[in-house]
Design a protein around this motif. Sequence first.
Motif, PDB file in Angstrom:
ATOM      1  N   LEU A 199       3.725  19.468 -22.487  1.00 30.22           N
ATOM      2  CA  LEU A 199       3.722  20.036 -23.844  1.00 30.22           C
ATOM      3  C   LEU A 199       5.088  20.717 -24.014  1.00 30.22           C
ATOM      4  O   LEU A 199       5.313  21.817 -23.512  1.00 30.22           O
ATOM      5  N   TYR A 200       5.977  20.002 -24.668  1.00 26.03           N
ATOM      6  CA  TYR A 200       7.338  20.529 -24.819  1.00 26.03           C
ATOM      7  C   TYR A 200       7.311  21.839 -25.611  1.00 26.03           C
ATOM      8  O   TYR A 200       6.620  21.949 -26.629  1.00 26.03           O
ATOM      9  N   ASP A 201       8.086  22.805 -25.139  1.00 25.23           N
ATOM     10  CA  ASP A 201       8.208  24.038 -25.909  1.00 25.23           C
ATOM     11  C   ASP A 201       9.672  24.453 -25.982  1.00 25.23           C
ATOM     12  O   ASP A 201      10.533  23.931 -25.264  1.00 25.23           O
ATOM     13  N   SER A 202       9.934  25.377 -26.904  1.00 27.26           N
ATOM     14  CA  SER A 202      11.252  26.035 -27.008  1.00 27.26           C
ATOM     15  C   SER A 202      12.395  25.079 -27.306  1.00 27.26           C
ATOM     16  O   SER A 202      13.532  25.313 -26.892  1.00 27.26           O
ATOM     17  N   LEU A 203      12.098  23.973 -27.997  1.00 24.22           N
ATOM     18  CA  LEU A 203      13.190  23.105 -28.438  1.00 24.22           C
ATOM     19  C   LEU A 203      13.994  23.844 -29.494  1.00 24.22           C
ATOM     20  O   LEU A 203      13.452  24.649 -30.252  1.00 24.22           O
ATOM     21  N   ARG A 204      15.283  23.577 -29.537  1.00 24.42           N
ATOM     22  CA  ARG A 204      16.073  24.225 -30.579  1.00 24.42           C
ATOM     23  C   ARG A 204      17.184  23.312 -31.083  1.00 24.42           C
ATOM     24  O   ARG A 204      17.646  22.411 -30.400  1.00 24.42           O
ATOM     25  N   GLY A 205      17.585  23.587 -32.344  1.00 22.92           N
ATOM     26  CA  GLY A 205      18.599  22.763 -32.977  1.00 22.92           C
ATOM     27  C   GLY A 205      18.781  23.194 -34.420  1.00 22.92           C
ATOM     28  O   GLY A 205      18.276  24.248 -34.836  1.00 22.92           O
ATOM     29  N   PRO A 206      19.467  22.381 -35.215  1.00 23.91           N
ATOM     30  CA  PRO A 206      19.747  22.766 -36.604  1.00 23.91           C
ATOM     31  C   PRO A 206      18.474  22.939 -37.450  1.00 23.91           C
ATOM     32  O   PRO A 206      18.451  23.743 -38.381  1.00 23.91           O
ATOM     33  N   ALA A 207      17.428  22.159 -37.138  1.00 23.49           N
ATOM     34  CA  ALA A 207      16.128  22.262 -37.837  1.00 23.49           C
ATOM     35  C   ALA A 207      16.270  22.162 -39.349  1.00 23.49           C
ATOM     36  O   ALA A 207      15.598  22.875 -40.090  1.00 23.49           O
ATOM     37  N   LYS A 208      17.140  21.251 -39.793  1.00 19.53           N
ATOM     38  CA  LYS A 208      17.338  21.061 -41.242  1.00 19.53           C
ATOM     39  C   LYS A 208      16.553  19.837 -41.710  1.00 19.53           C
ATOM     40  O   LYS A 208      16.448  18.846 -40.994  1.00 19.53           O
ATOM     41  N   ASN A 209      16.075  19.894 -42.943  1.00 15.07           N
ATOM     42  CA  ASN A 209      15.415  18.738 -43.567  1.00 15.07           C
ATOM     43  C   ASN A 209      14.305  18.171 -42.693  1.00 15.07           C
ATOM     44  O   ASN A 209      14.119  16.958 -42.605  1.00 15.07           O
ATOM     45  N   VAL A 210      13.569  19.074 -42.053  1.00 15.11           N
ATOM     46  CA  VAL A 210      12.510  18.636 -41.131  1.00 15.11           C
ATOM     47  C   VAL A 210      11.143  19.015 -41.681  1.00 15.11           C
ATOM     48  O   VAL A 210      10.959  20.118 -42.202  1.00 15.11           O
ATOM     49  N   THR A 211      10.216  18.074 -41.575  1.00 15.82           N
ATOM     50  CA  THR A 211       8.802  18.346 -41.855  1.00 15.82           C
ATOM     51  C   THR A 211       8.066  18.304 -40.527  1.00 15.82           C
ATOM     52  O   THR A 211       8.100  17.284 -39.835  1.00 15.82           O
ATOM     53  N   VAL A 212       7.440  19.432 -40.164  1.00 11.35           N
ATOM     54  CA  VAL A 212       6.632  19.433 -38.945  1.00 11.35           C
ATOM     55  C   VAL A 212       5.294  18.785 -39.297  1.00 11.35           C
ATOM     56  O   VAL A 212       4.537  19.297 -40.123  1.00 11.35           O
ATOM     57  N   LEU A 213       5.044  17.634 -38.686  1.00 10.29           N
ATOM     58  CA  LEU A 213       3.819  16.891 -38.992  1.00 10.29           C
ATOM     59  C   LEU A 213       2.633  17.438 -38.214  1.00 10.29           C
ATOM     60  O   LEU A 213       1.516  17.475 -38.710  1.00 10.29           O
ATOM     61  N   ALA A 214       2.878  17.805 -36.949  1.00  6.40           N
ATOM     62  CA  ALA A 214       1.785  18.320 -36.114  1.00  6.40           C
ATOM     63  C   ALA A 214       2.353  19.250 -35.049  1.00  6.40           C
ATOM     64  O   ALA A 214       3.444  19.022 -34.525  1.00  6.40           O
ATOM     65  N   THR A 215       1.580  20.270 -34.746  1.00  4.86           N
ATOM     66  CA  THR A 215       1.945  21.221 -33.688  1.00  4.86           C
ATOM     67  C   THR A 215       0.883  21.180 -32.588  1.00  4.86           C
ATOM     68  O   THR A 215      -0.189  20.584 -32.755  1.00  4.86           O
ATOM     69  N   ALA A 216       1.186  21.828 -31.472  1.00 10.53           N
ATOM     70  CA  ALA A 216       0.184  22.081 -30.430  1.00 10.53           C
ATOM     71  C   ALA A 216       0.416  23.499 -29.918  1.00 10.53           C
ATOM     72  O   ALA A 216       1.554  23.972 -29.897  1.00 10.53           O
ATOM     73  N   PHE A 217      -0.668  24.140 -29.513  1.00  4.49           N
ATOM     74  CA  PHE A 217      -0.548  25.508 -29.022  1.00  4.49           C
ATOM     75  C   PHE A 217      -0.096  25.484 -27.560  1.00  4.49           C
ATOM     76  O   PHE A 217      -0.746  24.892 -26.698  1.00  4.49           O
ATOM     77  N   SER A 218       1.025  26.131 -27.312  1.00  2.49           N
ATOM     78  CA  SER A 218       1.605  26.200 -25.972  1.00  2.49           C
ATOM     79  C   SER A 218       1.039  27.439 -25.293  1.00  2.49           C
ATOM     80  O   SER A 218       1.527  28.550 -25.478  1.00  2.49           O
ATOM     81  N   SER A 219      -0.010  27.214 -24.513  1.00  4.17           N
ATOM     82  CA  SER A 219      -0.769  28.342 -23.973  1.00  4.17           C
ATOM     83  C   SER A 219      -0.045  29.020 -22.815  1.00  4.17           C
ATOM     84  O   SER A 219       0.444  28.348 -21.903  1.00  4.17           O
ATOM     85  N   PRO A 220       0.003  30.351 -22.829  1.00  5.90           N
ATOM     86  CA  PRO A 220       0.555  31.061 -21.673  1.00  5.90           C
ATOM     87  C   PRO A 220      -0.193  30.722 -20.383  1.00  5.90           C
ATOM     88  O   PRO A 220       0.392  30.773 -19.298  1.00  5.90           O
ATOM     89  N   ASP A 221      -1.472  30.328 -20.497  1.00  7.83           N
ATOM     90  CA  ASP A 221      -2.232  29.908 -19.305  1.00  7.83           C
ATOM     91  C   ASP A 221      -1.641  28.658 -18.669  1.00  7.83           C
ATOM     92  O   ASP A 221      -1.926  28.348 -17.509  1.00  7.83           O
ATOM     93  N   GLN A 222      -0.877  27.901 -19.438  1.00 11.39           N
ATOM     94  CA  GLN A 222      -0.227  26.678 -18.926  1.00 11.39           C
ATOM     95  C   GLN A 222       1.289  26.888 -18.866  1.00 11.39           C
ATOM     96  O   GLN A 222       2.055  25.960 -19.067  1.00 11.39           O
TER      97      GLN A 222
END
Length: 293
Positions: A199-222
Amino acid sequence: MSLRRFLPALALLLFAAPIVTAAPPLKALIVDGQMNKWHPGTAVTPVLKSCLEQTKLFEVDVATSPAAGEDMSGFAPDFKAYDVVVLNYDGDEWSAATKKAFVDYVRGGGGVVIYHSADNAFPKWPEFNEMIAVGGWGNRSETEGVYIRWRDGKMVTDAKPGKAGSHGPQHAYQLVVLAPEHPVTKGLPEKFMHSADELYDSLRGPAKNVTVLATAFSSPDQRGTGENEPMLMAIDFGKGRVFHTTLGHAGEQLQSVAFIVTYQRGTEWAATGKVTQAVPDDFPGPDEPSVRK
Ligand code: ZN
């Protein structure tokens, strides 16, 4: 049947048959040849190819780059001959001419699919970072842009300093659709399970013109962030469309119906701006992943 009635029927059969067996309408190119040490790279290209061919929508070619460290100057796929380019690549820089051809292709309306760790590629190529919205690893940091966060029902960006790209141990997780009217996600359940994967987390970049279609919860337990991380994204770049899926670490993870179907739909959308595929009966719901062996 009399001969007089039979002949027109035969003619119809002969002329109609080529229509039924006509080549698929869309042309896709998978680019591979180099990959980071954590991923199979070219070994999963046949799976990525077959997933697209199963839709009967795509004729798929593969462009394989020279090996790492070899001369890249002659690597110049004819991007503009394709409706969509799928990147299964993380390796040496392309030549300046090939990079320009790729940017021109996307700006002019070409489609791109960023598959899993292809979002690790080209950390210092600004246009590529714009195309993928956010990426990870490759020493990316706040210099390359922001984190995408989903808070109080809307997307926000977070510019706090920090690393880019992480994941905990593989586990099954639930995706939550945030853009139910987008062609890629329209008709999918609001929540659906993906089989065990990073479960990829903490990606970063320009984040322009982006539609987030789906998310997932990045659990501290994992060993996650406690944030709802973007998993599937749609990005506009010039007249072009980019579908970015963080799913599908290797062969086993590519058997998840959540991966297969979103990848098939995302690739069609990147190619045409529409999705004509029906949601299959084995698409998972909110509780159990669905796997095709
Ligand atoms: Zn991976």
